[in-house]
Design a protein around this motif. Sequence first.
Motif, PDB file in Angstrom:
ATOM      1  N   HIS A 194      15.122  25.365  50.547  1.00  0.00           N
ATOM      2  CA  HIS A 194      14.716  24.216  51.362  1.00  0.00           C
ATOM      3  C   HIS A 194      13.308  23.807  50.965  1.00  0.00           C
ATOM      4  O   HIS A 194      12.748  22.884  51.536  1.00  0.00           O
ATOM      5  CB  HIS A 194      14.706  24.600  52.851  1.00  0.00           C
ATOM      6  CG  HIS A 194      16.072  24.836  53.415  1.00  0.00           C
ATOM      7  ND1 HIS A 194      16.957  23.822  53.651  1.00  0.00           N
ATOM      8  CD2 HIS A 194      16.714  25.978  53.759  1.00  0.00           C
ATOM      9  CE1 HIS A 194      18.086  24.322  54.143  1.00  0.00           C
ATOM     10  NE2 HIS A 194      17.959  25.635  54.208  1.00  0.00           N
ATOM     11  N   ASP A 195      12.719  24.525  49.998  1.00  0.00           N
ATOM     12  CA  ASP A 195      11.318  24.326  49.655  1.00  0.00           C
ATOM     13  C   ASP A 195      11.194  23.275  48.556  1.00  0.00           C
ATOM     14  O   ASP A 195      11.168  23.576  47.359  1.00  0.00           O
ATOM     15  CB  ASP A 195      10.760  25.677  49.177  1.00  0.00           C
ATOM     16  CG  ASP A 195       9.256  25.658  49.034  1.00  0.00           C
ATOM     17  OD1 ASP A 195       8.684  24.571  48.837  1.00  0.00           O
ATOM     18  OD2 ASP A 195       8.659  26.747  49.101  1.00  0.00           O
ATOM     19  N   MET A 196      11.143  22.012  48.976  1.00  0.00           N
ATOM     20  CA  MET A 196      11.148  20.892  48.028  1.00  0.00           C
ATOM     21  C   MET A 196       9.942  20.925  47.086  1.00  0.00           C
ATOM     22  O   MET A 196      10.034  20.523  45.934  1.00  0.00           O
ATOM     23  CB  MET A 196      11.155  19.559  48.789  1.00  0.00           C
ATOM     24  CG  MET A 196      12.361  19.387  49.653  1.00  0.00           C
ATOM     25  SD  MET A 196      13.882  19.472  48.678  1.00  0.00           S
ATOM     26  CE  MET A 196      15.076  19.040  49.890  1.00  0.00           C
ATOM     27  N   ASP A 197       8.800  21.390  47.604  1.00  0.00           N
ATOM     28  CA  ASP A 197       7.597  21.420  46.751  1.00  0.00           C
ATOM     29  C   ASP A 197       7.754  22.448  45.638  1.00  0.00           C
ATOM     30  O   ASP A 197       7.384  22.198  44.496  1.00  0.00           O
ATOM     31  CB  ASP A 197       6.353  21.718  47.604  1.00  0.00           C
ATOM     32  CG  ASP A 197       6.144  20.627  48.645  1.00  0.00           C
ATOM     33  OD1 ASP A 197       6.123  19.456  48.257  1.00  0.00           O
ATOM     34  OD2 ASP A 197       6.049  20.950  49.843  1.00  0.00           O
ATOM     35  N   PHE A 198       8.332  23.595  45.966  1.00  0.00           N
ATOM     36  CA  PHE A 198       8.587  24.629  44.958  1.00  0.00           C
ATOM     37  C   PHE A 198       9.573  24.100  43.908  1.00  0.00           C
ATOM     38  O   PHE A 198       9.370  24.264  42.700  1.00  0.00           O
ATOM     39  CB  PHE A 198       9.169  25.875  45.647  1.00  0.00           C
ATOM     40  CG  PHE A 198       9.580  26.972  44.696  1.00  0.00           C
ATOM     41  CD1 PHE A 198       8.626  27.796  44.109  1.00  0.00           C
ATOM     42  CD2 PHE A 198      10.922  27.180  44.392  1.00  0.00           C
ATOM     43  CE1 PHE A 198       9.004  28.809  43.235  1.00  0.00           C
ATOM     44  CE2 PHE A 198      11.307  28.198  43.524  1.00  0.00           C
ATOM     45  CZ  PHE A 198      10.346  29.010  42.942  1.00  0.00           C
ATOM     46  N   ILE A 199      10.617  23.447  44.376  1.00  0.00           N
ATOM     47  CA  ILE A 199      11.641  22.928  43.454  1.00  0.00           C
ATOM     48  C   ILE A 199      11.011  21.915  42.496  1.00  0.00           C
ATOM     49  O   ILE A 199      11.198  21.981  41.285  1.00  0.00           O
ATOM     50  CB  ILE A 199      12.799  22.285  44.242  1.00  0.00           C
ATOM     51  CG1 ILE A 199      13.536  23.359  45.053  1.00  0.00           C
ATOM     52  CG2 ILE A 199      13.771  21.569  43.312  1.00  0.00           C
ATOM     53  CD1 ILE A 199      14.584  22.825  46.008  1.00  0.00           C
ATOM     54  N   LEU A 200      10.241  20.996  43.066  1.00  0.00           N
ATOM     55  CA  LEU A 200       9.623  19.960  42.244  1.00  0.00           C
ATOM     56  C   LEU A 200       8.693  20.575  41.200  1.00  0.00           C
ATOM     57  O   LEU A 200       8.616  20.139  40.054  1.00  0.00           O
ATOM     58  CB  LEU A 200       8.845  18.999  43.142  1.00  0.00           C
ATOM     59  CG  LEU A 200       8.300  17.759  42.464  1.00  0.00           C
ATOM     60  CD1 LEU A 200       9.418  16.861  41.988  1.00  0.00           C
ATOM     61  CD2 LEU A 200       7.394  16.986  43.416  1.00  0.00           C
ATOM     62  N   ASP A 201       8.000  21.614  41.619  1.00  0.00           N
ATOM     63  CA  ASP A 201       7.023  22.272  40.758  1.00  0.00           C
ATOM     64  C   ASP A 201       7.695  23.007  39.588  1.00  0.00           C
ATOM     65  O   ASP A 201       7.191  22.999  38.471  1.00  0.00           O
ATOM     66  CB  ASP A 201       6.258  23.292  41.625  1.00  0.00           C
ATOM     67  CG  ASP A 201       4.829  23.434  41.176  1.00  0.00           C
ATOM     68  OD1 ASP A 201       4.434  22.707  40.258  1.00  0.00           O
ATOM     69  OD2 ASP A 201       4.108  24.277  41.754  1.00  0.00           O
ATOM     70  N   TYR A 239       1.516  31.119  49.018  1.00  0.00           N
ATOM     71  CA  TYR A 239       1.353  30.188  47.897  1.00  0.00           C
ATOM     72  C   TYR A 239       1.341  30.892  46.542  1.00  0.00           C
ATOM     73  O   TYR A 239       2.053  30.518  45.623  1.00  0.00           O
ATOM     74  CB  TYR A 239       0.049  29.414  48.126  1.00  0.00           C
ATOM     75  CG  TYR A 239      -0.256  28.377  47.082  1.00  0.00           C
ATOM     76  CD1 TYR A 239       0.369  27.121  47.107  1.00  0.00           C
ATOM     77  CD2 TYR A 239      -1.170  28.642  46.068  1.00  0.00           C
ATOM     78  CE1 TYR A 239       0.092  26.169  46.153  1.00  0.00           C
ATOM     79  CE2 TYR A 239      -1.450  27.687  45.103  1.00  0.00           C
ATOM     80  CZ  TYR A 239      -0.815  26.457  45.156  1.00  0.00           C
ATOM     81  OH  TYR A 239      -1.092  25.524  44.197  1.00  0.00           O
ATOM     82  N   ARG A 240       0.543  31.969  46.450  1.00  0.00           N
ATOM     83  CA  ARG A 240       0.428  32.651  45.150  1.00  0.00           C
ATOM     84  C   ARG A 240       1.727  33.333  44.735  1.00  0.00           C
ATOM     85  O   ARG A 240       2.111  33.300  43.574  1.00  0.00           O
ATOM     86  CB  ARG A 240      -0.693  33.696  45.197  1.00  0.00           C
ATOM     87  CG  ARG A 240      -2.029  33.087  44.993  1.00  0.00           C
ATOM     88  CD  ARG A 240      -3.130  34.138  44.958  1.00  0.00           C
ATOM     89  NE  ARG A 240      -4.348  33.547  45.477  1.00  0.00           N
ATOM     90  CZ  ARG A 240      -5.076  32.662  44.808  1.00  0.00           C
ATOM     91  NH1 ARG A 240      -4.719  32.292  43.609  1.00  0.00           N
ATOM     92  NH2 ARG A 240      -6.163  32.146  45.347  1.00  0.00           N
ATOM     93  N   GLN A 241       2.409  33.943  45.699  1.00  0.00           N
ATOM     94  CA  GLN A 241       3.676  34.604  45.361  1.00  0.00           C
ATOM     95  C   GLN A 241       4.717  33.590  44.896  1.00  0.00           C
ATOM     96  O   GLN A 241       5.486  33.855  43.982  1.00  0.00           O
ATOM     97  CB  GLN A 241       4.229  35.410  46.544  1.00  0.00           C
ATOM     98  CG  GLN A 241       3.489  36.701  46.834  1.00  0.00           C
ATOM     99  CD  GLN A 241       3.547  37.722  45.695  1.00  0.00           C
ATOM    100  OE1 GLN A 241       3.892  37.428  44.559  1.00  0.00           O
ATOM    101  NE2 GLN A 241       3.156  38.946  45.997  1.00  0.00           N
ATOM    102  N   LYS A 242       4.699  32.413  45.523  1.00  0.00           N
ATOM    103  CA  LYS A 242       5.638  31.368  45.102  1.00  0.00           C
ATOM    104  C   LYS A 242       5.364  30.971  43.663  1.00  0.00           C
ATOM    105  O   LYS A 242       6.275  30.795  42.873  1.00  0.00           O
ATOM    106  CB  LYS A 242       5.444  30.129  45.976  1.00  0.00           C
ATOM    107  CG  LYS A 242       6.190  30.165  47.256  1.00  0.00           C
ATOM    108  CD  LYS A 242       6.179  28.772  47.843  1.00  0.00           C
ATOM    109  CE  LYS A 242       6.206  28.828  49.338  1.00  0.00           C
ATOM    110  NZ  LYS A 242       6.204  27.514  49.936  1.00  0.00           N
TER     111      LYS A 242
END
Length: 280
Positions: free
Chosen positions: A195-202, A170-173
């Motif tokens: 594929h990381d939709m949460d990262f993209i949205l963030d 989580y922290r590295q992301k």
Amino acid sequence: MMIEFENVSFRYDPKTDYVLNDITFKINKAEFVAIVGKNGAGKTTLIKHFNGLLKPNEGIVRIDSLDITKEPISKMASIIGYSFQNPNHQLFAQNVKKELEFGPNNLKVEESTRDTTIQNLVDTFQINHLLERSPFELSGGERRLVSIASVLTMNQQVLVLDEPTYGQDYRQKKRLGSFLNKLTDEGITVVVVSHDMDFILDFIPRTIVLSGGKIVADGETSKVLSDQTLLQDADLISPLLLDLCKSLQQIDDSFTISINEQEVYENILALISKDRKISR
Ligand SMILES: Nc1ncnc2c1ncn2[C@@H]1O[C@H](COP(=O)(O)OP(=O)(O)OP(=O)(O)O)[C@@H](O)[C@H]1O
Ligand SMILES: [Mg+2]
């Protein structure tokens, strides 16, 4: 720098179907763009066209006014940083420090500039303890981080990263997202396949959806990733945060949809306390 695809089609073999079908889009300087799509949709194939690793069978790929098919790969490599989906395709030095120095040395960057850039990356991603280690003895997440950092050492004008958050905690992301965001503020163009939709949205304001080698959507991330029909057709799922907001809106239509975790958290607390007051 600006990237432009004009009616690009590509197939690996003349006997097989096209993997990219008539792709047209434009990414402006300093934009931060995500490319999504299910396995085999053509994402990696598409981004390998950015620096000439693959060349289109039809159509044109331009970086500013340069036609990439006409430029030597070495020139493209000095303009575009590319991080492979599989970090093992990228790492080869004896230790992490040498790995990080390789790119800038190759581009003949002055030593003091090189060292300042590397130190900044080492501090940002907190990888000081890895510098003397062999890249091949690292954990999967550490290895990916080093492979991304080794691309970031070269200060190129365009960055293309294939699955950079895969295996990251989580922290590295969060660190990676903020760092890339800051680069776009400095005028760097960043394209991320994920594929990381949460990262993209963030972190990523614009999203392009690929399906069957075609672009089926291209727009503001919060709109694209909340379009259920579109996502279903492309075989994708929406980010957890948007799903949660939509479900809560069905319970109480005054619930505001947000893409900010903290805001959603506060809205949920407000919803609960409102509910309690009503039931009292
Ligand atoms: N070197 C290659 N030779 C022949 N076909 C290939 C090659 N690389 C990829 N393909 C095919 O092209 C299609 C698109 O592959 P690509 O790697 O671009 O997908 P992707 O969207 O990146 O998928 P993933 O999410 O799994 O990484 C797939 O059908 C794949 O099998
Ligand atoms: Mg891929």
